[in-house]
Design an enzyme around this catalytic site. Structure first.
Site, mmCIF file in Angstrom:
data_model
loop_
_atom_site.group_PDB
_atom_site.id
_atom_site.type_symbol
_atom_site.label_atom_id
_atom_site.label_comp_id
_atom_site.label_asym_id
_atom_site.label_seq_id
_atom_site.Cartn_x
_atom_site.Cartn_y
_atom_site.Cartn_z
ATOM 1 N N TYR A 51 0.833 -1.210 0.000
ATOM 2 C CA TYR A 51 0.000 0.000 0.000
ATOM 3 C C TYR A 51 0.869 1.263 0.000
ATOM 4 C CZ TYR A 51 -3.868 -3.057 1.537
ATOM 5 O OH TYR A 51 -4.814 -4.047 1.656
ATOM 6 N N HIS A 109 0.603 -11.548 2.166
ATOM 7 C CA HIS A 109 -0.459 -10.897 1.393
ATOM 8 C C HIS A 109 -1.183 -11.858 0.442
ATOM 9 C CE1 HIS A 109 -1.554 -6.562 0.012
ATOM 10 N NE2 HIS A 109 -2.605 -7.335 0.027
#
Length: 279
Positions: A51, A109
């Site tokens: 991010y 992730h």
């Protein structure tokens, strides 16, 4: 301040039923939004290496008036860092960016099964937990076959699996699998990304029946099903509305009606964990 229900993992670790997503919250404005959210009642903040906002999240946590010890900060290890050595320094790099003595919850992730190095990444997280630089470890977008392999090869089962979960993709079987194994289910994009979902007649009807917004009806659906929703919200108004949804109690028929919106092509994008490779 809304008292949030808690979800409990197989080792006793708990998470509140609603957390704060931070995707695309960056810079000073992002840090201010995160700090405001924490002071409004959020105790779970979700980020990721990819991010590119771990610094923003760390600043928001530091700037909040709330005691740091009350906040669970989550980040995620990217696919390109799965090999053992890369995983070790990536875990440390995230901690440094966040400005924390330890990350509270660190996830892989994506499994990246074609690359097939996620067990190495998991072993690095296990090692970091043993050193005390990571408090709790989990995964994101893992299927039961991936979870079983982790436990089989390392003896350690994740406490969390963060997956795509919303009314168009309700993941009923995976949700039940997690429940049976003491894995907390976190839902990314819990409200979806299309206005069409909030315009669905059943959601509008449920919202009207409870005098709430359609987005709150969807979050109340997550709460009723036992998952942890992590919607992103930058404005304090939306942050408070999302938290308030935790106190809305839906009937079984309402939950079933919203779940019935699920469809085979319900994913938001082409990201099947059996084939998807995240960089």
């Amino acid at each position: 301040m809304t008292a949030l229900p808690l979800r409990t993992a197989h080792n006793g670790f708990t998470l509140p039923a609603i957390g704060l997503g931070t995707y695309r919250l960056n810079g000073d404005a992002g840090a201010a939004a995160i700090a405001a959210g924490i002071d409004a009642g959020y105790r779970l903040v979700d980020s990721a290496f990819n991010y590119e906002n771990e610094g923003t999240v760390g600043r928001g946590v530091a700037d909040a008036a709330t005691d740091r010890a009350e906040v669970i900060v989550t980040t995620k290890l990217p696919g390109r860092h799965h090999p053992s050595e890369k995983a070790r320094w990536s875990i440390e790099e995230s901690r440094f960016r966040l400005g924390l003595d330890a990350t509270d919850l660190h996830l892989i992730h994506w499994p990246n099964p074609i690359q097939d190095e996620y067990v190495q990444a998991w072993a690095a997280l296990v090692e970091a937990q043993e050193r005390g630089t990571v408090r709790q470890i989990g995964v994101s977008n893992f299927l039961p076959e991936h979870l079983e392999r982790l436990e089989r090869e390392t003896g350690v089962l994740p406490v969390v699996n963060q997956i795509e979960l919303h009314p168009y993709f309700p993941q009923t079987e995976q949700l039940e699998y997690h429940r049976e194994h003491g894995i907390i289910t976190e839902a990314w994009s819990p409200i979806g990304r299309a206005k069409a979902l909030l315009d669905e007649a059943v959601i509008v009807e449920v919202a009207r029946a409870h005098d709430i917004a359609p987005a709150q009806a969807v979050l109340a659906w997550h709460v009723a099903r036992g998952s942890v929703a992590i919607p992103k919200a930058s404005s304090l108004e939306h942050q408070k509305a999302n938290l308030a949804a935790a106190s809305v109690v839906l009937g079984d028929a309402e939950v079933e009606a919203i779940t019935a919106l699920g469809r085979p092509d319900g994913r938001l994008f082409d990201a099947d964990p059996r084939t998807h490779e995240e960089s």
